[in-house]
Design an enzyme around this catalytic site. Structure first.
Site, PDB file in Angstrom:
ATOM      1  CB  THR A  15      -0.108   0.866   6.930  1.00 46.82           C
ATOM      2  OG1 THR A  15      -1.046   0.576   6.115  1.00 46.82           O
ATOM      3  CG2 THR A  15      -0.294   0.618   8.199  1.00 46.82           C
ATOM      4  CG  MET A  16      -3.044   5.632   3.961  1.00 44.84           C
ATOM      5  SD  MET A  16      -3.443   7.035   5.273  1.00 44.84           S
ATOM      6  CE  MET A  16      -5.070   7.282   4.626  1.00 44.84           C
ATOM      7  CB  SER A  17      -4.301  -1.164   5.785  1.00 43.20           C
ATOM      8  OG  SER A  17      -3.847  -1.411   4.547  1.00 43.20           O
ATOM      9  CE  LYS A  64       0.907  -6.740  -1.897  1.00 40.88           C
ATOM     10  NZ  LYS A  64       0.849  -6.023  -3.018  1.00 40.88           N
ATOM     11  CD  GLU A  76      -9.243 -16.234 -11.380  1.00 42.91           C
ATOM     12  OE1 GLU A  76      -8.431 -16.442 -12.224  1.00 42.91           O
ATOM     13  OE2 GLU A  76     -10.049 -15.366 -11.265  1.00 42.91           O
ATOM     14  N   GLY A 123       7.571   1.121 -15.489  1.00 42.91           N
ATOM     15  CA  GLY A 123       7.892   0.399 -14.654  1.00 42.91           C
ATOM     16  C   GLY A 123       7.368  -1.053 -14.842  1.00 42.91           C
TER      17      GLY A 123
END
EC number: 1.1.1.25
Length: 283
Positions: A15-17, A64, A76, A123
């Protein structure tokens, strides 16, 4: 006391987070801890007490949607996509946000394109759904191009768009026949994994389409320049890759957590820095 942040997902791999968020904290004058929380779905409930102790965290696949019931409040943006990718724990309870839509809009804006013209999304999966919905919300004429076995998925996205934006112009086409339609697109968006490392020779569409597209956004960020991007640039398109959206959605997380502000030029430099790191570390 040092605050604790992190990325929640499973599996997370490379992961690049952590490097992105660490640099953003540095740029805003903070020195917070950012960790990797690789938690499988079956352990999510028992790990929630630990996650509730965090100041904030990012969320990726497969959590998620699964995180939604654990939130005390939802922004929202989460309602639009029924998914979150950022959790704020600093301002009373856990609050869920979707900053992917902001990252997408800023990427399109900074590359000079618009979401008010003709947009073709390749996609209809999770991120493709968001691209199509957001484009329609902004007034674009949306074409969703998918393989024959994904027509049903695309039809569900089309129904979501019409439920949220009743007067939206949205249609579905076979991706293999897209280049033969003879149409022009202001913005072409790749929301498929075609061209992602290690299968870097893949391309979601026939190159014959590219001269009829003004802009290309490829959501793949590894490699930083995909074959589709190279072919599109050679065909005269203005192009940008997935690292831009990855960094911009992270910028929005820091605005939520710390009300931080980053100049566009500084974010552009960070995008280049992280793209170079991907190519250096993975290839």
């Amino acid at each position: 006391m040092m605050r604790k942040f992190g990325i929640l997902g499973y599996p997370l791999g490379h992961t690049m987070s952590p490097p992105i968020h660490t640099r953003l904290f540095e740029m805003s004058g903070h020195s917070d801890d950012y960790e990797i929380f690789e938690i499988p779905p079956e352990r999510l409930a028992q790990e929630m007490p630990m996650l509730r102790e965090l100041s904030g965290f990012n969320v990726t696949i497969p959590h998620k949607v699964e995180m939604l019931p654990y939130m005390d409040r939802l922004d929202e943006t989460v309602g639009r996509y029924h998914a979150l990718n950022v959790v704020d724990g600093l301002h009373g309870g856990l609050v869920g946000y979707n900053t992917d839509c902001y990252g997408f809009q800023k990427t399109v804006e900074t590359m000079g394109a618009s979401l008010s013209g003709s947009v073709c999304v390749l996609g209809a999966g999770g991120v493709g759904r968001m691209f199509a919905i957001e484009s329609a919300r902004c007034g674009a004429e949306v074409t969703i191009a998918v393989r024959e076995n994904a027509i049903g998925l695309a039809q569900r996205v089309q129904a979501d768009i019409r439920a949220q934006t009743p007067d939206a112009a949205v249609r579905i086409v076979d991706i293999s026949k897209l280049h033969a339609l003879g149409e022009e697109f202001h913005l072409l968006i790749n929301a498929t994994p075609a061209g992602m490392y290690p299968k870097v020779d893949g391309m979601a569409v026939d190159a014959a389409l590219l001269p009829r597209c003004e802009y290309l956004f490829d959501s793949v960020y590894n490699p930083s320049e995909t074959r589709l991007m190279r072919e599109a640039r050679a065909a005269g398109c203005k192009v940008t890759g997935g690292m831009a959206m990855l960094v911009w959605q992270a910028v929005k997380a820091h605005e939520i957590w710390d009300h931080a502000h980053y100049e566009t030029e500084a974010v552009a430099a960070l995008i280049d820095e992280m793209a170079a790191q991907v190519d250096r570390d993975f290839h």
